[in-house]
Design a protein around this motif. Structure first.
Motif, PDB file in Angstrom:
ATOM      1  N   LEU A  97       0.647  -1.164   0.221  1.00 19.52           N
ATOM      2  CA  LEU A  97      -0.084  -0.040  -0.003  1.00 19.52           C
ATOM      3  C   LEU A  97       0.875   1.234  -0.091  1.00 19.52           C
ATOM      4  N   GLY A  98       1.814   1.371   0.943  1.00 14.67           N
ATOM      5  CA  GLY A  98       2.988   2.327   0.645  1.00 14.67           C
ATOM      6  C   GLY A  98       3.623   2.496  -0.641  1.00 14.67           C
ATOM      7  N   LEU A  99       3.805   1.461  -1.117  1.00 14.56           N
ATOM      8  CA  LEU A  99       4.516   1.655  -2.640  1.00 14.56           C
ATOM      9  C   LEU A  99       3.463   2.087  -3.757  1.00 14.56           C
ATOM     10  N   TRP A 100       2.114   1.964  -3.419  1.00 14.00           N
ATOM     11  CA  TRP A 100       1.291   2.313  -4.209  1.00 14.00           C
ATOM     12  C   TRP A 100       1.154   3.737  -4.267  1.00 14.00           C
ATOM     13  N   VAL A 101       1.267   4.314  -3.193  1.00 11.84           N
ATOM     14  CA  VAL A 101       0.914   5.685  -3.043  1.00 11.84           C
ATOM     15  C   VAL A 101       2.356   6.752  -3.226  1.00 11.84           C
ATOM     16  N   SER A 102       3.405   6.022  -3.201  1.00  6.73           N
ATOM     17  CA  SER A 102       4.707   6.572  -3.296  1.00  6.73           C
ATOM     18  C   SER A 102       4.737   7.049  -4.869  1.00  6.73           C
ATOM     19  N   ARG A 103       5.581   8.210  -4.747  1.00  4.87           N
ATOM     20  CA  ARG A 103       5.548   9.181  -6.230  1.00  4.87           C
ATOM     21  C   ARG A 103       7.038   9.182  -6.565  1.00  4.87           C
ATOM     22  N   ASN A 104       7.837   9.064  -6.010  1.00  3.55           N
ATOM     23  CA  ASN A 104       9.236   8.951  -6.428  1.00  3.55           C
ATOM     24  C   ASN A 104      10.135   7.994  -5.848  1.00  3.55           C
ATOM     25  N   ILE A 105      11.232   7.864  -6.162  1.00  2.00           N
ATOM     26  CA  ILE A 105      12.290   6.666  -5.901  1.00  2.00           C
ATOM     27  C   ILE A 105      12.760   6.757  -4.468  1.00  2.00           C
ATOM     28  N   ARG A 106      12.717   8.145  -3.829  1.00  2.00           N
ATOM     29  CA  ARG A 106      13.013   8.480  -2.355  1.00  2.00           C
ATOM     30  C   ARG A 106      11.954   7.751  -1.661  1.00  2.00           C
ATOM     31  N   GLN A 107      10.799   7.925  -1.940  1.00  2.00           N
ATOM     32  CA  GLN A 107       9.960   7.401  -1.047  1.00  2.00           C
ATOM     33  C   GLN A 107       9.443   5.924  -1.202  1.00  2.00           C
ATOM     34  N   ARG A 142      12.248   3.840  -1.614  1.00  2.00           N
ATOM     35  CA  ARG A 142      13.238   3.242  -0.933  1.00  2.00           C
ATOM     36  C   ARG A 142      12.763   3.457   0.678  1.00  2.00           C
ATOM     37  N   ILE A 143      12.103   4.538   1.216  1.00  2.00           N
ATOM     38  CA  ILE A 143      11.719   4.610   2.474  1.00  2.00           C
ATOM     39  C   ILE A 143      10.846   3.558   2.738  1.00  2.00           C
ATOM     40  N   VAL A 144       9.879   3.290   2.007  1.00  2.00           N
ATOM     41  CA  VAL A 144       8.823   2.462   2.311  1.00  2.00           C
ATOM     42  C   VAL A 144       9.520   0.950   2.485  1.00  2.00           C
ATOM     43  N   MET A 145      10.358   0.538   1.638  1.00  2.01           N
ATOM     44  CA  MET A 145      10.906  -0.650   1.600  1.00  2.01           C
ATOM     45  C   MET A 145      11.831  -0.917   2.778  1.00  2.01           C
ATOM     46  N   ALA A 146      12.595   0.021   3.105  1.00  2.00           N
ATOM     47  CA  ALA A 146      13.606   0.013   4.133  1.00  2.00           C
ATOM     48  C   ALA A 146      12.906  -0.164   5.473  1.00  2.00           C
ATOM     49  N   VAL A 167      16.401  -6.010  -0.253  1.00  2.24           N
ATOM     50  CA  VAL A 167      15.974  -4.472  -0.471  1.00  2.24           C
ATOM     51  C   VAL A 167      17.355  -3.681  -0.581  1.00  2.24           C
ATOM     52  N   PHE A 168      18.426  -3.929   0.049  1.00  5.55           N
ATOM     53  CA  PHE A 168      19.596  -2.901   0.070  1.00  5.55           C
ATOM     54  C   PHE A 168      20.260  -3.418  -1.409  1.00  5.55           C
ATOM     55  N   ALA A 169      20.298  -4.761  -1.783  1.00  2.00           N
ATOM     56  CA  ALA A 169      21.048  -5.185  -2.658  1.00  2.00           C
ATOM     57  C   ALA A 169      20.221  -4.699  -4.002  1.00  2.00           C
ATOM     58  N   SER A 170      19.207  -4.275  -3.992  1.00  6.98           N
ATOM     59  CA  SER A 170      18.268  -3.684  -5.014  1.00  6.98           C
ATOM     60  C   SER A 170      18.133  -2.235  -4.800  1.00  6.98           C
ATOM     61  N   TRP A 171      18.884  -1.620  -3.957  1.00  8.55           N
ATOM     62  CA  TRP A 171      18.770  -0.188  -3.708  1.00  8.55           C
ATOM     63  C   TRP A 171      18.790   0.784  -4.818  1.00  8.55           C
ATOM     64  N   ARG A 172      19.518   0.451  -5.822  1.00 13.77           N
ATOM     65  CA  ARG A 172      19.675   1.244  -7.052  1.00 13.77           C
ATOM     66  C   ARG A 172      18.931   0.683  -8.301  1.00 13.77           C
ATOM     67  N   MET A 173      17.896  -0.143  -8.003  1.00 12.45           N
ATOM     68  CA  MET A 173      16.988  -0.458  -8.958  1.00 12.45           C
ATOM     69  C   MET A 173      16.398   0.608  -9.970  1.00 12.45           C
ATOM     70  N   SER A 174      16.489   0.480 -11.091  1.00 12.51           N
ATOM     71  CA  SER A 174      15.990   1.884 -11.821  1.00 12.51           C
ATOM     72  C   SER A 174      14.978   1.480 -12.743  1.00 12.51           C
ATOM     73  N   MET A 175      14.704   0.292 -13.168  1.00 17.41           N
ATOM     74  CA  MET A 175      13.560   0.015 -14.085  1.00 17.41           C
ATOM     75  C   MET A 175      12.524  -0.377 -13.354  1.00 17.41           C
ATOM     76  N   GLN A 176      11.275   0.557 -13.585  1.00 14.62           N
ATOM     77  CA  GLN A 176      10.151   0.117 -13.133  1.00 14.62           C
ATOM     78  C   GLN A 176      10.105  -0.195 -11.552  1.00 14.62           C
ATOM     79  N   THR A 177      10.726   0.625 -10.866  1.00 19.10           N
ATOM     80  CA  THR A 177      11.176   0.289  -9.422  1.00 19.10           C
ATOM     81  C   THR A 177      10.020  -0.192  -8.622  1.00 19.10           C
ATOM     82  N   LYS A 178       8.730   0.831  -8.722  1.00 19.07           N
ATOM     83  CA  LYS A 178       7.623   0.533  -7.924  1.00 19.07           C
ATOM     84  C   LYS A 178       7.153  -0.788  -8.292  1.00 19.07           C
TER      85      LYS A 178
END
Length: 501
Positions: free
Chosen positions: A16-26, A28-32, A100-111
């Motif tokens: 649910l947190g990922l669903w409402v996230s708007r950018n890569i920073r948010q 990462r915060i949700v996943m961490a 999660v940290f191993a994929s921290w720099r995931m850039s392709m369709q991250t959400k």
């Protein structure tokens, strides 16, 4: 709400947190935050469980709860935990956290990637806390389905082929599991699908003989049972780094856990009669996987076939049906989960820099990536069973427990299985010498092979270091201080072995 249900609720809240996230920073915060909460919950569960046992609670399962889900078939949302499932939950939380940290720099369709990652986590955690057969099967399917997209969309190489092969073979295994579960329910006249209640009431031997092989093969497919293991190397090779970690580190453990918890525990008489056949298959798998790893040239395929060998060793120990061997099987699941997650994390980091997994195109990495190289050596030493690391504790417990079965057949197979130790040492040490030492490839040589030079490669970033160090600490901790974990697992195994005997 039951304490154990939080393991399912937290990944759902992460989605649910990922669903409402708007950018890569948010994102990462949700996943961490979610992964940290899961890890804290798992660690808390270990202490709560230990405190309950120390306080004199001798119940087979602790923290139990049951709610009617579908009354006509007596399906309940029933949860509970013993020493085995407690540490399976801890292992899962560690792998999810480090993944999660191993994929921290995931850039392709991250959400989208992390949404499927969280759904897979829901299935894994739900499987380990379930006591109802049908609910367990439902979570098992939830854990399998995301793998197709995680590999097919975010993977590499022959990802569509690998994803389809994995899905078809594992779904075939699921069909066997479903037949076994429904057969046990309808054929035995059971009035419940609760694991503990079925174990106490018993199942007629005629039914056991029919449904034990179905159930064992069904879960064995996911546990890399020879010759149904062929999906595993392709799946590992094509999966992205964190998915490989979760796939080999946790998902394959569902197979071994299901074989022990359902096939062996619920149908012990048939298991005793038919174990010899599966023991032969698992012994072949142990040696075959190690030999196959020796001839591979791709880093991921080497680790994938190594996983086939180690997971076959888990099934081998379970089929011995002794307390020591079964305890070793659970320790091996923990050890292999941590080791293979570390291996796949390091392979992904090396591939991200060299853009190749072919060991013939790598050399001298110790000079340019000292941190990653040293960590790779530690992972290799754990894999070959160096004393002081987790692999030694698990494998020695298995072999000692297997040799306790005092007949020529079982001891001969045990001796054959122990040869995998030597074979593993051969391919691990040769691999380390080939890719880490010697002269680093320079740019001109690299161009001829279609790769970049190694001299200008960077070492690990902070997020990669954090994930790798965390896994190494867990591996060393299990290897240096296994007694508390081993005792808690052994006590739970003992209650199961009593039913078997």
């Amino acid at each position: 709400m039951n304490f154990l249900s939080l393991f399912v609720l937290i990944p759902v809240l992460m989605m649910l947190g990922l669903w409402v996230s708007r950018n890569i920073r948010q994102i990462r915060i949700v996943m961490a935050a979610g992964a940290s909460a899961l890890l804290a919950l798992a660690v808390s569960l270990v202490f709560l469980y230990h405190g309950a046992r120390a306080g004199g609670d001798t119940s087979c399962m602790l923290f139990t709860d049951s709610r009617v889900w579908y009354a006509p078939l007596n399906i309940h949302y029933a949860v509970g935990a013993d020493g085995i499932s407690v540490f399976m939950l801890l292992l899962s939380a560690i792998i999810v956290f480090t993944g999660v940290f191993a994929s921290w720099r995931m850039s392709m369709q991250t959400k989208e990637f992390f949404l499927w990652y969280c759904l897979l986590s829901v299935g894994v955690f739900g499987f380990f806390i379930s006591l109802d057969l049908f609910t367990m099967f439902m979570f098992y399917e939830v854990a399998l389905i995301p793998m197709y997209l995680l590999i097919g969309v975010w993977g590499s190489g022959r990802k569509e082929y690998s994803a389809m092969k994995l899905t078809l073979m594992l779904m075939g295994g699921s069909a066997f599991i479903l037949m076994g579960i429904l057969g046990l329910y309808f054929g035995s006249g059971a009035v419940t699908m609760n694991l503990t209640e079925i174990a106490e009431s018993g199942i007629p031997l005629e039914m056991q003989r029919i449904f034990f092989p179905l159930t064992f093969i069904g879960f064995g497919v996911l546990g890399a049972l020879f010759p149904f293991h062929t999906w595993s190397p392709d799946g590992h090779a094509s999966a992205p780094t964190s998915v490989s970690m979760l796939h080999a580190g946790v998902l394959m453990k569902l197979g071994g856990y299901g074989c022990f918890r359902i096939a062996i525990c619920l149908m012990p008489e048939a298991a005793a009669e038919q174990a010899w056949f599966f023991l032969v298959l698992t012994a072949i798998g142990v040696v075959y996987g190690a030999f196959s790893a020796c001839v591979q040239k791709d880093l991921k395929y080497i680790n994938a076939y190594s996983s086939v060998s180690h997971c076959s060793l888990v099934l081998f120990a379970i089929l011995m049906m002794t307390q020591t061997a079964s305890t070793g099987a659970i320790l091996q699941m923990l050890s292999h989960g941590l080791m293979t997650a570390l291996f796949f994390a390091l392979i992904g980091m090396i591939y991200g820099r060299t853009h190749t997994r072919d060991i013939r195109e790598m050399s001298g990495l110790m000079k340019v990536m000292p941190f990653l190289s040293v960590c790779y050596v530690i992972a290799g030493l754990a894999n070959l069973g160096l004393p002081g690391l987790s692999g030694f504790v698990a494998e020695m417990t298995i072999f000692v427990g297997s040799f306790e079965v005092n007949d020529v057949f079982h001891r001969t197979l045990t001796v054959i299985a122990t040869t995998s130790i030597v074979i593993t040492a051969v391919y691990i040490l040769r691999l380390i010498g080939k890719i880490l030492y010697g002269e680093a490839r320079v740019a001109d040589e690299a161009v001829e092979c279609g790769t970049t030079g190694h001299l200008k490669l960077a070492d690990a970033t902070w997020d990669e270091r954090f994930a790798v160090i965390f896994l190494i600490i867990a591996i060393a901790g299990l290897g240096l201080a296994p007694w508390g974990i081993s005792e808690m697992i052994s006590d739970s195994v003992k209650s199961v072995i009593v039913l078997i005997k």
